[in-house]
Design a protein around this motif. Structure first.
Motif, PDB file in Angstrom:
ATOM      1  N   GLY A  62       0.820  -1.211   0.000  1.00  0.00           N
ATOM      2  CA  GLY A  62       0.000   0.000   0.000  1.00  0.00           C
ATOM      3  C   GLY A  62       0.848   1.253   0.000  1.00  0.00           C
ATOM      4  O   GLY A  62       0.555   2.232  -0.698  1.00  0.00           O
ATOM      5  N   ILE A  63       1.930   1.251   0.773  1.00  0.00           N
ATOM      6  CA  ILE A  63       2.821   2.416   0.863  1.00  0.00           C
ATOM      7  C   ILE A  63       3.638   2.579  -0.412  1.00  0.00           C
ATOM      8  O   ILE A  63       3.694   3.658  -1.010  1.00  0.00           O
ATOM      9  N   ILE A  64       4.264   1.486  -0.850  1.00  0.00           N
ATOM     10  CA  ILE A  64       5.128   1.543  -2.043  1.00  0.00           C
ATOM     11  C   ILE A  64       4.310   1.868  -3.287  1.00  0.00           C
ATOM     12  O   ILE A  64       4.708   2.702  -4.114  1.00  0.00           O
ATOM     13  N   GLY A  65       3.162   1.224  -3.432  1.00  0.00           N
ATOM     14  CA  GLY A  65       2.318   1.453  -4.601  1.00  0.00           C
ATOM     15  C   GLY A  65       1.835   2.889  -4.690  1.00  0.00           C
ATOM     16  O   GLY A  65       1.771   3.470  -5.785  1.00  0.00           O
ATOM     17  N   THR A  66       1.503   3.486  -3.545  1.00  0.00           N
ATOM     18  CA  THR A  66       1.071   4.881  -3.528  1.00  0.00           C
ATOM     19  C   THR A  66       2.199   5.801  -3.957  1.00  0.00           C
ATOM     20  O   THR A  66       1.991   6.764  -4.730  1.00  0.00           O
ATOM     21  N   MET A  67       3.415   5.538  -3.489  1.00  0.00           N
ATOM     22  CA  MET A  67       4.563   6.373  -3.852  1.00  0.00           C
ATOM     23  C   MET A  67       4.861   6.280  -5.350  1.00  0.00           C
ATOM     24  O   MET A  67       5.122   7.296  -6.007  1.00  0.00           O
ATOM     25  N   ILE A  68       4.798   5.063  -5.890  1.00  0.00           N
ATOM     26  CA  ILE A  68       5.030   4.884  -7.331  1.00  0.00           C
ATOM     27  C   ILE A  68       3.936   5.592  -8.125  1.00  0.00           C
ATOM     28  O   ILE A  68       4.211   6.292  -9.116  1.00  0.00           O
ATOM     29  N   GLY A  69       2.694   5.425  -7.695  1.00  0.00           N
ATOM     30  CA  GLY A  69       1.577   6.058  -8.383  1.00  0.00           C
ATOM     31  C   GLY A  69       1.691   7.570  -8.391  1.00  0.00           C
ATOM     32  O   GLY A  69       1.381   8.224  -9.403  1.00  0.00           O
ATOM     33  N   LYS A  70       2.150   8.148  -7.288  1.00  0.00           N
ATOM     34  CA  LYS A  70       2.299   9.605  -7.223  1.00  0.00           C
ATOM     35  C   LYS A  70       3.346  10.092  -8.211  1.00  0.00           C
ATOM     36  O   LYS A  70       3.166  11.124  -8.881  1.00  0.00           O
ATOM     37  N   LYS A  71       4.457   9.362  -8.325  1.00  0.00           N
ATOM     38  CA  LYS A  71       5.522   9.765  -9.259  1.00  0.00           C
ATOM     39  C   LYS A  71       5.015   9.725 -10.706  1.00  0.00           C
ATOM     40  O   LYS A  71       5.361  10.583 -11.522  1.00  0.00           O
ATOM     41  N   ILE A  72       4.210   8.727 -11.027  1.00  0.00           N
ATOM     42  CA  ILE A  72       3.654   8.627 -12.373  1.00  0.00           C
ATOM     43  C   ILE A  72       2.632   9.735 -12.608  1.00  0.00           C
ATOM     44  O   ILE A  72       2.573  10.350 -13.673  1.00  0.00           O
ATOM     45  N   LEU A  73       1.843  10.012 -11.581  1.00  0.00           N
ATOM     46  CA  LEU A  73       0.769  10.994 -11.698  1.00  0.00           C
ATOM     47  C   LEU A  73       1.291  12.390 -12.001  1.00  0.00           C
ATOM     48  O   LEU A  73       0.637  13.172 -12.696  1.00  0.00           O
ATOM     49  N   VAL A  74       2.467  12.714 -11.476  1.00  0.00           N
ATOM     50  CA  VAL A  74       3.063  14.033 -11.708  1.00  0.00           C
ATOM     51  C   VAL A  74       3.277  14.289 -13.195  1.00  0.00           C
ATOM     52  O   VAL A  74       3.219  15.428 -13.658  1.00  0.00           O
ATOM     53  N   ARG A  75       3.488  13.230 -13.958  1.00  0.00           N
ATOM     54  CA  ARG A  75       3.784  13.354 -15.383  1.00  0.00           C
ATOM     55  C   ARG A  75       2.527  13.377 -16.251  1.00  0.00           C
ATOM     56  O   ARG A  75       2.623  13.505 -17.477  1.00  0.00           O
ATOM     57  N   ILE A  76       1.359  13.240 -15.645  1.00  0.00           N
ATOM     58  CA  ILE A  76       0.116  13.198 -16.409  1.00  0.00           C
ATOM     59  C   ILE A  76      -0.532  14.580 -16.416  1.00  0.00           C
ATOM     60  O   ILE A  76      -0.859  15.120 -15.352  1.00  0.00           O
ATOM     61  N   PRO A  77      -0.748  15.193 -17.576  1.00  0.00           N
ATOM     62  CA  PRO A  77      -1.409  16.503 -17.649  1.00  0.00           C
ATOM     63  C   PRO A  77      -2.820  16.437 -17.065  1.00  0.00           C
ATOM     64  O   PRO A  77      -3.508  15.421 -17.160  1.00  0.00           O
ATOM     65  N   GLN A  78      -3.255  17.558 -16.474  1.00  0.00           N
ATOM     66  CA  GLN A  78      -4.559  17.621 -15.831  1.00  0.00           C
ATOM     67  C   GLN A  78      -5.697  17.233 -16.775  1.00  0.00           C
ATOM     68  O   GLN A  78      -6.616  16.520 -16.397  1.00  0.00           O
ATOM     69  N   GLN A  79      -5.638  17.684 -18.036  1.00  0.00           N
ATOM     70  CA  GLN A  79      -6.729  17.432 -18.973  1.00  0.00           C
ATOM     71  C   GLN A  79      -6.881  15.957 -19.311  1.00  0.00           C
ATOM     72  O   GLN A  79      -7.945  15.500 -19.753  1.00  0.00           O
ATOM     73  N   LYS A  80      -5.816  15.177 -19.146  1.00  0.00           N
ATOM     74  CA  LYS A  80      -5.885  13.746 -19.431  1.00  0.00           C
ATOM     75  C   LYS A  80      -6.316  12.933 -18.211  1.00  0.00           C
ATOM     76  O   LYS A  80      -6.689  11.759 -18.336  1.00  0.00           O
ATOM     77  N   PHE A  81      -6.272  13.544 -17.051  1.00  0.00           N
ATOM     78  CA  PHE A  81      -6.500  12.820 -15.809  1.00  0.00           C
ATOM     79  C   PHE A  81      -7.910  12.233 -15.739  1.00  0.00           C
ATOM     80  O   PHE A  81      -8.106  11.066 -15.399  1.00  0.00           O
ATOM     81  N   LYS A  82      -8.910  13.044 -16.091  1.00  0.00           N
ATOM     82  CA  LYS A  82     -10.285  12.577 -15.992  1.00  0.00           C
ATOM     83  C   LYS A  82     -10.554  11.415 -16.945  1.00  0.00           C
ATOM     84  O   LYS A  82     -11.191  10.421 -16.572  1.00  0.00           O
ATOM     85  N   ARG A  83     -10.025  11.492 -18.174  1.00  0.00           N
ATOM     86  CA  ARG A  83     -10.257  10.428 -19.148  1.00  0.00           C
ATOM     87  C   ARG A  83      -9.563   9.140 -18.725  1.00  0.00           C
ATOM     88  O   ARG A  83     -10.100   8.040 -18.915  1.00  0.00           O
ATOM     89  N   ILE A  84      -8.370   9.260 -18.152  1.00  0.00           N
ATOM     90  CA  ILE A  84      -7.672   8.068 -17.660  1.00  0.00           C
ATOM     91  C   ILE A  84      -8.497   7.394 -16.565  1.00  0.00           C
ATOM     92  O   ILE A  84      -8.668   6.173 -16.551  1.00  0.00           O
ATOM     93  N   SER A  85      -9.042   8.186 -15.648  1.00  0.00           N
ATOM     94  CA  SER A  85      -9.866   7.645 -14.573  1.00  0.00           C
ATOM     95  C   SER A  85     -11.079   6.906 -15.132  1.00  0.00           C
ATOM     96  O   SER A  85     -11.427   5.812 -14.674  1.00  0.00           O
ATOM     97  N   LEU A  86     -11.715   7.500 -16.145  1.00  0.00           N
ATOM     98  CA  LEU A  86     -12.910   6.894 -16.723  1.00  0.00           C
ATOM     99  C   LEU A  86     -12.584   5.597 -17.469  1.00  0.00           C
ATOM    100  O   LEU A  86     -13.350   4.626 -17.414  1.00  0.00           O
TER     101      LEU A  86
END
Length: 244
Positions: free
Chosen positions: A202-226
């Motif tokens: 849970g801890i490691i996965g969250t840290m990895i996910g945050k690092k990846i998330l920084v590289r994702i533009p805001q406008q793409k975030f909603k579509r990725i979630s969907l």
């Protein structure tokens, strides 16, 4: 540890990374994965405890973003109805309900993807409704984050605010349902060997996910979630119809 157990833990790590990127938590992936390895009651117990550490990590890493309005209007009804859903899980056949959940997630996410300009109105009433449905689903089926994600998507939140608010609500849900699942007898001693590994994941996965998330533009975030929610619905429906 058996090879199948190691594969399960690797898949749990992947679920945590993707759940962090999507912003709605790992249970939407973790529950379908865990269902291949454990009985449904064990899955509910493991998910609740595992998610407590997972969401604490998200709260710490994304603590600067928090929408107190949504915390109230989505979080409070979520906690109330997760208790009801957890209690009912002891008495209802969940195979049919899993299929309904799969259809619901596929339908709503497909509408948002195909009609991007059509959105749920960002109102207090819709927030409360989303909280009720996500909390009840979390208690009954082990996962409600995708429904909460669909509700929160209507408010077009900034990434860190979306994730922080979702994590706090999820933590409140997990804390509440842990007691219900324990009373139902879902938390088993023979599954305890996995808990230290899942906490670390849970801890490691969250840290990895945050690092990846920084590289994702805001406008793409909603579509990725969907897209992720659409995948979740498909897997849930497939399992309920063909594998159970």
């Amino acid at each position: 540890m058996k090879n199948t157990s190691l594969i399960f833990l690797l898949l749990a790590l992947l679920a945590e990374v993707v759940g962090t990127i999507g912003g709605f938590g790992s249970s939407v992936f973790f529950v379908p994965i865990a269902n291949f390895y454990f009985d449904f009651q064990s899955v509910l117990g493991l998910t609740a405890i595992y998610h407590l550490s997972s969401n604490l990590s998200k709260i710490v890493l994304f603590k600067k973003g928090l929408d107190k309005r949504l915390l109230l209007y989505i979080g409070v009804p979520s906690v109330l109805f997760v208790v009801l859903g957890g209690w009912l899980s002891k008495y209802l056949n969940t195979d049919y309900l899993e299929a309904v959940l799969g259809v619901f997630l596929i339908g709503l996410s497909a509408i948002f993807l195909l009609l991007p300009r059509w959105v749920i109105r960002a109102s207090n009433a819709n927030a409360v409704t989303g909280g009720v449905l996500s909390g009840f689903s979390a208690g009954l089926l082990g996962t409600g984050g995708a429904i909460r994600g669909l509700t929160m998507a209507a408010f077009n939140l900034e990434k860190s605010t979306f994730i922080a608010t979702s994590a706090v609500i999820d933590f409140m849900i997990d804390f509440s349902r842990t007691f219900v699942y324990y009373a139902n007898g879902y938390i088993h001693a023979h599954d305890a060997i996995y808990l230290p590994f899942l906490v670390l994941i849970g801890i490691i996965g969250t840290m990895i996910g945050k690092k990846i998330l920084v590289r994702i533009p805001q406008q793409k975030f909603k579509r990725i979630s969907l897209f992720l929610i659409l995948m979740i619905g498909t897997v849930t429906l497939f399992k309920a119809v063909f594998l159970d």
